[in-house]
Write a protein that holds these residues in place. Sequence first.
Motif, mmCIF file in Angstrom:
data_model
loop_
_atom_site.group_PDB
_atom_site.id
_atom_site.type_symbol
_atom_site.label_atom_id
_atom_site.label_comp_id
_atom_site.label_asym_id
_atom_site.label_seq_id
_atom_site.Cartn_x
_atom_site.Cartn_y
_atom_site.Cartn_z
ATOM 1 N N ARG A 238 0.827 -1.216 0.000
ATOM 2 C CA ARG A 238 0.000 0.000 0.000
ATOM 3 C C ARG A 238 0.855 1.257 0.000
ATOM 4 O O ARG A 238 0.537 2.249 -0.658
ATOM 5 N N PHE A 239 1.987 1.221 0.734
ATOM 6 C CA PHE A 239 2.847 2.394 0.849
ATOM 7 C C PHE A 239 4.030 2.361 -0.116
ATOM 8 O O PHE A 239 4.943 3.173 -0.006
ATOM 9 N N SER A 240 4.030 1.392 -1.038
ATOM 10 C CA SER A 240 5.107 1.265 -2.029
ATOM 11 C C SER A 240 6.478 1.144 -1.362
ATOM 12 O O SER A 240 7.463 1.747 -1.796
ATOM 13 N N VAL A 241 6.547 0.363 -0.284
ATOM 14 C CA VAL A 241 7.809 0.077 0.398
ATOM 15 C C VAL A 241 8.399 -1.199 -0.196
ATOM 16 O O VAL A 241 7.699 -2.199 -0.363
ATOM 17 N N GLN A 242 9.672 -1.174 -0.527
ATOM 18 C CA GLN A 242 10.309 -2.320 -1.156
ATOM 19 C C GLN A 242 10.457 -3.481 -0.166
ATOM 20 O O GLN A 242 10.977 -3.293 0.939
ATOM 21 N N PRO A 243 10.010 -4.684 -0.517
ATOM 22 C CA PRO A 243 10.214 -5.852 0.345
ATOM 23 C C PRO A 243 11.707 -6.069 0.607
ATOM 24 O O PRO A 243 12.534 -5.955 -0.297
ATOM 25 N N GLY A 244 12.045 -6.359 1.856
ATOM 26 C CA GLY A 244 13.439 -6.602 2.210
ATOM 27 C C GLY A 244 14.248 -5.345 2.457
ATOM 28 O O GLY A 244 15.438 -5.432 2.787
ATOM 29 N N SER A 245 13.640 -4.168 2.335
ATOM 30 C CA SER A 245 14.358 -2.904 2.536
ATOM 31 C C SER A 245 14.465 -2.566 4.020
ATOM 32 O O SER A 245 13.806 -3.167 4.869
ATOM 33 N N ASP A 246 15.296 -1.575 4.328
ATOM 34 C CA ASP A 246 15.410 -1.102 5.709
ATOM 35 C C ASP A 246 14.080 -0.547 6.196
ATOM 36 O O ASP A 246 13.734 -0.667 7.375
ATOM 37 N N GLU A 247 13.332 0.101 5.273
ATOM 38 C CA GLU A 247 12.034 0.656 5.643
ATOM 39 C C GLU A 247 11.075 -0.443 6.092
ATOM 40 O O GLU A 247 10.363 -0.294 7.090
ATOM 41 N N GLU A 248 11.065 -1.549 5.358
ATOM 42 C CA GLU A 248 10.176 -2.648 5.744
ATOM 43 C C GLU A 248 10.598 -3.224 7.098
ATOM 44 O O GLU A 248 9.754 -3.518 7.949
ATOM 45 N N GLU A 249 11.892 -3.366 7.306
ATOM 46 C CA GLU A 249 12.378 -3.940 8.564
ATOM 47 C C GLU A 249 12.007 -3.036 9.743
ATOM 48 O O GLU A 249 11.627 -3.525 10.816
ATOM 49 N N ALA A 250 12.098 -1.721 9.545
ATOM 50 C CA ALA A 250 11.738 -0.786 10.611
ATOM 51 C C ALA A 250 10.253 -0.867 10.930
ATOM 52 O O ALA A 250 9.848 -0.855 12.100
ATOM 53 N N MET A 251 9.422 -0.945 9.899
ATOM 54 C CA MET A 251 7.982 -1.055 10.108
ATOM 55 C C MET A 251 7.631 -2.386 10.773
ATOM 56 O O MET A 251 6.763 -2.453 11.649
ATOM 57 N N LYS A 252 8.329 -3.444 10.393
ATOM 58 C CA LYS A 252 8.116 -4.758 10.997
ATOM 59 C C LYS A 252 8.423 -4.733 12.489
ATOM 60 O O LYS A 252 7.684 -5.294 13.308
ATOM 61 N N GLU A 253 9.527 -4.063 12.855
ATOM 62 C CA GLU A 253 9.919 -3.975 14.263
ATOM 63 C C GLU A 253 8.905 -3.162 15.058
ATOM 64 O O GLU A 253 8.575 -3.497 16.204
ATOM 65 N N THR A 254 8.406 -2.079 14.468
ATOM 66 C CA THR A 254 7.388 -1.265 15.127
ATOM 67 C C THR A 254 6.140 -2.086 15.409
ATOM 68 O O THR A 254 5.583 -2.051 16.520
#
Length: 406
Positions: A238-254
């Motif tokens: 939905r947010f056009s975040v690349q799978p496996g990126s730092d952004e995804e990892e940060a959101m996953k941790e949150t």
Amino acid sequence: MDSLMTLLCSLLIGVVASNAALLPAQVYWNSVLPNTRMPNAISDLLSSDTVLDTKTGTTVKVGKGGVYVNAHPGKPGATTVGVGKGGVHVVAGQGTPGGTTVGVGKGGVHVVAGKGTPGSTTVGVGKGGVNVGAGNGKPGSTTVHVGPGGVTVNVKPKYGKPPSRVTVGPFSYNYAATEDQLHNNRQINFFFLEHDLHPGSKITMQFEKINTDAKFLLRSEAETIPFSSKKLPEIISRFSVQPGSDEEEAMKETLKECEDPVLDGEKKMCATSLESMVDFTVASLGTKNVKAVSTTVYSKYETPRQEYTIVSSGVKNLSGDELVACHQQTYTYAVFYCHMAKSTKGYTVKMTGKDGTVVDAAAVCHTDTSAWNPKHVAFQVLNVKPGTVPVCHFLPQDHVVFSRNK
């Protein structure tokens, strides 16, 4: 068209001239917490391009594109009018599936067919060529432009990238720091013992300047967006975040921290809007008469890691032994991890750095740490054991603490 322009001008003048014109989130804050000043950690995250007239419910949005007015928000069939460099833009049947919008300006004609239905399509024909928007109204929608320069395709996420930030981590009671985290996490220096909280005491640390594009969503919008680890693939798409990126990892941790179990006697929630943060605070403290404080660094520039000295009469107590602390998370829009626990004391602390920087810091002391993770970073940094002495910490600039007002 003249009557339409007259209507627009009267709406705009009425809203701007009204003393009741506020940001929607400010209206909610003021209605629930009328005696509470909004701290910078919150006001800095409000989207400033939309104004609400509290008397009529009319919203006016002023931006680079011109002026946008919504005369009857939330009502099926409402009409919106936009005036900008491109001409006049009218939406008839706002809020009703299948409604149509028409824009007439120097660029030609712009039509949106099926307004309000998922995946609706827009077509614009003008001097610049042909513009097509597929999946209109959805974050991550695609636009195609065909013009003299060729074909341009743009996949644009609706929200900004998650900021680079340590999440609630050290301020969670379950946080067990690894050796690497002890060396690399600059926030571990925020911890101290209560007996060091007095004028003249010296503490070395860095209050980092927070830069983020993440803003609060209105609750009505936030509640339509999934917020769970199970829905992570859908969220990043939905947010056009690349799978496996730092952004995804940060959101996953949150999401993981938001879903972790609470300790006995603790209440917690992850607030995905300012309204939900306010409601949690009021419900937890049992009153609308609250004080909200955050750390303020009086410097326009990034301050270095340095020694700070607590000034004379610089320590002031917050009321009560129950506090609500809200820690901003790393996410694509503003999300706060809020929790309330008993056996806590809050303080405001004025300090001066070696370079002359003045800081009004928010601090929290936990008088009962017996249920904390034995490997919590605070115990390792301060060399104490759970449940033996009060453990204190300062709050970064993007965190907030609420207490009952004296």
